[in-house]
Design an enzyme around this catalytic site. Sequence first.
Site, PDB file in Angstrom:
ATOM      1  CB  CYS A  49     -10.602  56.531 158.643  1.00  0.00           C
ATOM      2  SG  CYS A  49     -10.067  54.862 159.080  1.00  0.00           S
ATOM      3  CD1 TRP A  82      -3.632  59.547 160.429  1.00  0.00           C
ATOM      4  CD2 TRP A  82      -5.080  60.737 159.205  1.00  0.00           C
ATOM      5  NE1 TRP A  82      -4.319  58.665 159.632  1.00  0.00           N
ATOM      6  CE2 TRP A  82      -5.217  59.366 158.872  1.00  0.00           C
ATOM      7  CE3 TRP A  82      -5.897  61.681 158.569  1.00  0.00           C
ATOM      8  CZ2 TRP A  82      -6.137  58.925 157.919  1.00  0.00           C
ATOM      9  CZ3 TRP A  82      -6.804  61.241 157.620  1.00  0.00           C
ATOM     10  CH2 TRP A  82      -6.923  59.876 157.307  1.00  0.00           C
ATOM     11  NE  ARG A 115      -0.135  52.496 156.187  1.00  0.00           N
ATOM     12  CZ  ARG A 115      -1.420  52.593 156.493  1.00  0.00           C
ATOM     13  NH1 ARG A 115      -1.970  53.763 156.708  1.00  0.00           N
ATOM     14  NH2 ARG A 115      -2.149  51.503 156.637  1.00  0.00           N
ATOM     15  CB  THR A 117      -3.320  53.693 161.561  1.00  0.00           C
ATOM     16  OG1 THR A 117      -3.096  53.021 162.810  1.00  0.00           O
ATOM     17  CG2 THR A 117      -2.344  53.189 160.516  1.00  0.00           C
ATOM     18  CB  VAL A 118      -7.340  57.380 162.641  1.00  0.00           C
ATOM     19  CG1 VAL A 118      -6.580  58.583 163.124  1.00  0.00           C
ATOM     20  CG2 VAL A 118      -7.580  57.450 161.131  1.00  0.00           C
ATOM     21  CE1 TYR A 181      -8.394  52.041 152.225  1.00  0.00           C
ATOM     22  CE2 TYR A 181     -10.377  50.839 152.850  1.00  0.00           C
ATOM     23  CZ  TYR A 181      -9.611  51.994 152.890  1.00  0.00           C
ATOM     24  OH  TYR A 181     -10.074  53.093 153.556  1.00  0.00           O
TER      25      TYR A 181
END
Length: 313
Positions: A49, A82, A115, A117-118, A181
Amino acid sequence: MTSQFPAETSASGAFVRQPYTFRGRFSRDGSTPFPAEAGRYRLYVSLACPWAHRAVIVRELLGLQDAISLAVVDPVRDERGWALRPGDGHGPDTVGGFQFLSEAYLRSDPNYQGRYTVPCIWDTQTGQLVTNNYPDITLDFETEFTAFQRPGAPDLYPEALRPEIDALNAVIYEEVNNGVYRAGFAANQARYDEAVTTLFARLDALEQHLATRRYLVGGQLTEADIRLFTTLVRFDAVYVGHFKCNLRRLVDYPNLWGYARDLYQRPAFRETVNFDHIKRHYYLTHPKLDPTGIVPLGPLTDWDAPHQRERLA
């Protein structure tokens, strides 16, 4: 179950990134609920990421490895989000005890619907997430954890340069970091054309900007360089093909390519780049974009080639 794939689009077909709802801030003086302390917080990242990669680089540059522990998720994400698995020397998670990052989110807020997320940071003392708002994480590492930085750590966010850094970061985020993106997840031709045209216009401008400067701002390495680097290092490996950002490659830009190699060849950058994680994540996690799940072998690029950027110092 909430979808964990970042392909939300507006009615016009444009990619829309979800808001980041955990926004706690750290403080040197205890003025927030999360004072800067060594050993209390755990940083969860994916090496694939770009947003998480920023935090890993800054942690290395500032020498915060002993102050802030690190957990790396598996690069292949499915509908459960994840995962923290044994393998690559990164799992299991011995601090939080999580098998999936979703557990940290739902333990912090049982009603959480977004979501998972990281990057995000877990407070081991209170048992909750502090933040998943990635722009704040590196800024707080740079400004609030100064007592735990290594001797001689660089000032990546110098006060005198902050207005210029912030202004440039805003443009780079919208048109480059998030721009790839917006191209990759555009739902129609018009939104794709718009995103790609804007992206390469900005890359062209940055190519000219770096013709006479070694760094983006103030003649020194700053937060702005780190934010741009994490997109550049993924550009030819995934964004050119997977996201159709293919008007030009990074290697077609002499100044940007030299600039990216200049940064990569420093330990904090090189040692945190994992092309295997990067390519497996993108090509195996977005089945609508790559339904075959074939991970490309290339491109063959020499990141160790001399960059000759020292002349601009």
